[in-house]
Design a protein around this motif. Structure first.
Motif, mmCIF file in Angstrom:
data_model
loop_
_atom_site.group_PDB
_atom_site.id
_atom_site.type_symbol
_atom_site.label_atom_id
_atom_site.label_comp_id
_atom_site.label_asym_id
_atom_site.label_seq_id
_atom_site.Cartn_x
_atom_site.Cartn_y
_atom_site.Cartn_z
ATOM 1 N N SER A 180 -40.458 5.707 -63.617
ATOM 2 C CA SER A 180 -41.313 6.810 -64.030
ATOM 3 C C SER A 180 -42.510 6.289 -64.817
ATOM 4 C CB SER A 180 -40.525 7.789 -64.891
ATOM 5 O OG SER A 180 -40.152 7.138 -66.079
ATOM 6 N N PHE A 182 -43.582 7.040 -67.762
ATOM 7 C CA PHE A 182 -43.405 6.704 -69.173
ATOM 8 C C PHE A 182 -42.659 5.388 -69.358
ATOM 9 C CE2 PHE A 182 -39.628 9.458 -68.601
ATOM 10 C CZ PHE A 182 -38.646 8.703 -69.217
ATOM 11 N N ASP A 193 -37.583 -5.088 -70.977
ATOM 12 C CA ASP A 193 -36.760 -4.214 -70.146
ATOM 13 C C ASP A 193 -35.650 -3.547 -70.943
ATOM 14 O OD1 ASP A 193 -38.040 -4.326 -67.741
ATOM 15 O OD2 ASP A 193 -36.986 -6.105 -67.041
ATOM 16 N N ARG A 195 -35.432 -2.894 -74.117
ATOM 17 C CA ARG A 195 -35.951 -1.855 -75.016
ATOM 18 C C ARG A 195 -36.373 -0.605 -74.253
ATOM 19 N NH1 ARG A 195 -37.648 -2.915 -80.428
ATOM 20 N NH2 ARG A 195 -38.928 -1.059 -80.192
ATOM 21 N N LEU A 199 -34.399 2.553 -75.468
ATOM 22 C CA LEU A 199 -35.135 3.459 -76.359
ATOM 23 C C LEU A 199 -35.964 4.507 -75.634
ATOM 24 C CD1 LEU A 199 -36.345 0.861 -79.007
ATOM 25 C CD2 LEU A 199 -34.340 2.337 -79.070
ATOM 26 N N HIS A 200 -36.260 4.265 -74.368
ATOM 27 C CA HIS A 200 -37.111 5.227 -73.676
ATOM 28 C C HIS A 200 -36.375 5.988 -72.590
ATOM 29 C CE1 HIS A 200 -41.007 4.122 -75.499
ATOM 30 N NE2 HIS A 200 -40.377 3.000 -75.718
ATOM 31 N N ILE A 201 -35.626 5.261 -71.773
ATOM 32 C CA ILE A 201 -35.009 5.945 -70.635
ATOM 33 C C ILE A 201 -33.676 6.590 -71.022
ATOM 34 C CG2 ILE A 201 -34.085 5.635 -68.321
ATOM 35 C CD1 ILE A 201 -36.120 3.493 -67.861
ATOM 36 N N PRO A 203 -32.297 7.798 -73.807
ATOM 37 C CA PRO A 203 -32.258 9.062 -74.561
ATOM 38 C C PRO A 203 -32.531 10.285 -73.693
ATOM 39 C CG PRO A 203 -33.444 7.421 -75.809
ATOM 40 C CD PRO A 203 -33.195 6.818 -74.454
ATOM 41 N N ASN A 204 -33.264 10.082 -72.592
ATOM 42 C CA ASN A 204 -33.535 11.212 -71.717
ATOM 43 C C ASN A 204 -32.322 11.647 -70.908
ATOM 44 O OD1 ASN A 204 -36.448 12.116 -71.767
ATOM 45 N ND2 ASN A 204 -36.646 9.896 -71.781
ATOM 46 N N LEU A 206 -29.500 12.120 -72.375
ATOM 47 C CA LEU A 206 -28.583 12.776 -73.315
ATOM 48 C C LEU A 206 -28.276 14.247 -73.008
ATOM 49 C CD1 LEU A 206 -29.546 11.220 -76.752
ATOM 50 C CD2 LEU A 206 -27.424 10.955 -75.494
#
Lengths: 291, 550
Positions: A180, A182, A193, A195, A199-201, A203-204, A206
């Motif tokens: 994606s 983001f 990778d 991180r 931290l970015h992928i 949490p989405n 959840l």
């Protein structure tokens, strides 16, 4: 027609958002209230109860529910109400620990499989398929029987049979976000990778995970109670809903129904609560629900 | 008597923040055989109007007032079963996203048969031949073979033809086309619009064409209604509307539509036209791409996405990379921004070959902050869980080590630089408008002071008036910060506004390159000529204001 109109709407804070979710959906409010009852029983249970759950009194054995003993007494004269309340702590602890463990392991394995794909993905998926190929309760019985008859092993067994559900869910959620915009933007911002994934992928993923967690908690309680019912794990005289139902079952034919019915209700109440809780939890952890 | 008449239509939606009036008193008439264009930016209520008259509003939407009459039938009160008969047979609709409008797991031929049989235009025995006829009517070659195709096997333009075939299968009298060409390539757009126009004349239908593109509407519609905030602000002949717009908003839209001869400043409303900065790129090369090749391993053999291209971007220069989908421009830009590795070739950046560092390791490379990118889809490129402040701060935290109050100050400085009001920094992406997201995306990209910025269609999803503002912002930023741009786009007219030098790509190869003005005025390659010809041409403006602004 400016794109800069900054006036409305105002951003909600986190607490305001929780209040909104609870107010907009009465079922969620009910679920959270029921959950609060469970929590109070689990945390303050031993202080609240009128009798010592382990104190037997042969003179008062098998009393039907009365004003003194709301849920009656069992064959050793112990107060069933006190035992049902006190058991909440153990049952919740087992299920929460088991679900936390499988959430953790499942998330890590699922994220790896979903993000890097390739042979790792293939190997992990076959592993999960293998676990799911067993009748799960029988697998849990086997694990407890093999590892030893303790509460910890019930937790491990429940965790192992739940891992595939989490891993698969996380894998799918991570996979669709792997390329994606983001995630790419995060790489441009200098994230490695690992991180980007953590931290970015992740949490989405959840919001859907929360639904799974909550359904799973109910299921894990049933599983633990089921194992105790057949004599694995928790041992008498510890107060635990599964054992209490098992012991009480012997007395139903002779008319002492209260021994099995009340812990059974407690079990039902807990499972029902967790099943209702899922949607509300998801709405709370999803920032897109805010306006 | 007109075929369709909308009188004082009001539509409102129930939302969490109370009722929102999407359409507030729209009155429109469509005569028999007339093509009416409805033009407006997002949120103007143009699509809602059409959905309301088809009675296809979302469940939280309601018609709160007005009258809808089609050929003497009151569409507001008629029974749902009658409405079902009307839809498709009398009034038909072409949807925005053709792929979403088709059932992905049914053969397209069967989908056409469904419509034909629903409206008793075909029986079981002749459905197949009727469906093939419908496919032939939209000029699909080899219709027999296409009958058995699934939507995923067809290109976007082909899918839109199928949707048109579906809409016209039962010979409706009124056709509603809701942004029929959004997401299609410019040459495909022309082909699809020409086809629709041809079919409308051929069958003597009436039509409503809903679009955000004033140029497109002017070319294909006789009469245009301009909508804003749920109201029709101006209505009139296409040419009159362009030559002498009466309403200030129409004027603004006309100005903001990129067209031949316009300058980037002339897109803005008159009162915002400050003199454009004069930019003189240096001769020193910043980026030198040599023989770049990218080959994927596809399911049916290797796919040559980029076939050995070479070009140079000088310091301070703005280069446009133009081409249609699948031409390799996105692959090229993701290789240059070091998110993907080339199969072979050199990327000399200030003399150092970046291709030597694999994309995987580049995130932690010291040169990471030198090259940044503004993404095409502003929605997709922000983490839904991060506020604008967090998104802009991310590269600062990772690449510059700025922390605490310094980082806070820099984020606010950047917000001011791109014209984003500071209170918006604490919003989540879904709480920002398209233009605001574009600004956040630009702020994030320039946060670490890059030397080279890749702009991947940064305005493709924006309304024209917002596009005008963003394009001007980019021109100003370049003058102020001395960044070199690679502007990737499908729209030559937009590229010309922003770039000194233009590269045209097709099928992984560069077909033509040269200074922007020269290339636009005297395109040498037939493909460039075709691209230019396909762009909708609004009537040329008699515009005294534009010369004054230069």
């Amino acid at each position: 027609m400016s794109d800069l109109a900054a006036s409305t709407p105002k951003t909600d804070g986190a607490l305001a958002h929780v209040v909104y979710v609870l107010r907009s959906n009465p079922v969620t409010l009910l679920a959270f209230s029921m959950f609060a009852v469970l929590l109070v029983a689990a945390i303050l249970g031993p202080v609240l109860v009128p009798y010592d759950p382990l104190a037997s009194n042969a003179a008062l054995a098998l009393q039907p529910p009365s004003f003194d003993h709301w849920f009656g007494t069992d064959n050793l004269g112990r107060d069933v109400f006190s035992r049902v309340i006190v058991a909440a702590r153990l049952d919740l602890a087992i299920s929460v620990a088991a679900v936390a463990l499988s959430f953790l392991i499942g998330s890590v394995l699922g994220s790896i499989a979903g993000y890097w794909g390739g042979w790792l993905d293939a190997v992990l998926n076959r592993l999960f398929d293998t676990i799911m190929a067993f009748p799960l309760f029988v697998l849990a019985m086997g694990i407890v029987a093999a590892l030893g008859n303790t509460v910890e092993n019930i937790v491990y067994a429940t965790a192992v049979i739940n891992i595939p559900f989490y891993a698969r869910l996380v894998r799918a959620e991570v996979n669709i976000r792997r390329d994606s915009g983001f995630a790419q933007a995060a790489k441009l911002a200098g994230n490695s990778d690992v991180r980007v994934l953590a931290l970015h992928i992740f949490p989405n993923a959840l919001p859907p995970m929360m639904v799974q967690v909550s359904l799973n908690l109910g299921w894990a309680i049933l599983n633990a109670a089921g194992l105790s019912f057949i004599g694995l794990g928790v041992r008498p005289p510890t107060a635990e809903w599964g054992i209490m139902v098992a012991e009480g079952a012997n007395f139903i034919v002779s008319g002492e129904w209260w021994l099995a019915i009340f812990p059974g209700f407690a079990l039902m109440f807990a499972v029902f609560t967790f099943n209702l809780l899922g949607d509300g939890l998801r709405d709370i952890v999803d920032p897109r629900q805010r306006s | 008597m007109s075929l369709l008449s909308i009188k004082d239509l009001k539509v409102s939606f129930k939302t969490r923040r109370g009722d929102v009036d999407a359409v507030r008193g729209v009155s429109l008439e469509v005569a028999k055989g007339e093509v009416l264009g409805i033009v407006g930016e997002s949120g103007s209520g143009k699509s809602v109007t059409s959905y309301a008259l088809m009675r296809l509003l979302e469940s939280n939407g309601r018609i709160t007032g007005g009258a809808l009459t089609y050929g003497g039938i009151d569409l507001r009160t008629v029974r749902e079963s009658t409405m079902r008969d009307l839809r498709g047979r009398e009034i038909s609709m072409i949807f925005q996203n053709p792929r979403a409008a088709l059932n992905p797991i049914r053969k397209v031929g069967h989908q056409i048969e469904d419509v034909l049989r629903r409206h008793a235009k075909a029986t079981r025995s002749n459905a197949r031949s009727e469906a093939i006829k419908a496919l032939e009517a939209v000029r699909i070659r080899d219709a027999e073979a296409r009958y058995n195709a699934y939507p995923f096997e067809l290109s976007g333009g082909m899918c839109q033809r199928i949707v048109i075939a579906l809409a016209l299968a039962c010979d409706p009298k009124l056709l509603i086309a809701d942004e029929p060409t959004t997401g299609l390539d410019i040459t495909t757009q022309k082909a699809v619009m020409d086809l629709i126009a041809e079919l409308i004349t051929e069958r003597g239908m009436s039509a409503m064409v809903i679009t955000h593109d004033l140029g497109l509407a002017a070319q294909y519609c006789g009469r245009i209604a301009v909508m804003k905030d749920g109201e029709v602000v101006e209505e009139g002949d296409a040419e009159r509307l362009f030559a002498a717009p009466r309403h200030a908003y129409t004027r603004k839209l006309v100005d903001a539509t990129p067209r031949a001869g316009a300058s980037v400043r002339s897109l803005l409303p008159v009162d915002l036209r400050s003199p454009a900065p004069v930019l003189t790129p240096s001769e020193a090369p910043l980026l030198d791409v040599r023989d770049l090749v990218k080959t994927y391993q596809g399911k049916s053999g290797p796919v040559h996405a980029v076939k050995g291209i070479s070009f140079t971007v000088k310091k301070g220069q703005s280069v446009g990379l133009v081409g249609e989908s699948g031409c390799g421009k996105s692959t090229t830009s993701s290789i240059l921004v070091r998110l993907a590795d080339p199969t072979s070739g050199e990327i000399l950046f200030n003399g150092e070959d970046l291709a030597k560092t694999p994309a995987k390791a580049f995130a932690r490379d010291t040169r990471r902050s030198r090259i940044q990118m503004v993404f095409q889809d502003a929605t997709d490129s922000f983490n839904p869980r991060h506020t604008a402040r967090h998104s802009i701060g991310e590269p600062l935290a990772r690449l510059t080590g700025l922390s605490g109050t310094h980082r806070r100050a820099r984020i606010e400085e950047l917000a001011d630089l791109v014209g984003l009001p500071r209170p918006l920094l604490d919003r989540f992406p879904h709480q920002l408008s398209g233009g605001q997201k574009a600004r956040v995306g630009i702020a994030r990209a320039i946060a670490v002071d890059p030397d080279f910025l890749i702009l991947d269609e940064p305005t493709a999803a924006l309304d024209v008036s917002i596009q005008a503002i963003v394009l001007n912002l980019l021109v100003d930023l370049r003058a102020r910060l001395g960044i070199s741009y690679l502007f990737v786009s499908h729209d030559l007219h937009v590229v010309r506004l922003l770039c000194d030098h233009v590269i045209v790509m097709r099928d992984g190869e560069i077909v033509e390159e040269g200074p922007a003005d020269k290339l636009m005025e005297m395109p040498a390659h037939p493909y460039t000529q075709e691209l230019l010809a396909a762009a909708p041409a609004p009537p040329v403006l008699a515009e005294p204001a534009s010369s004054a602004a230069e």
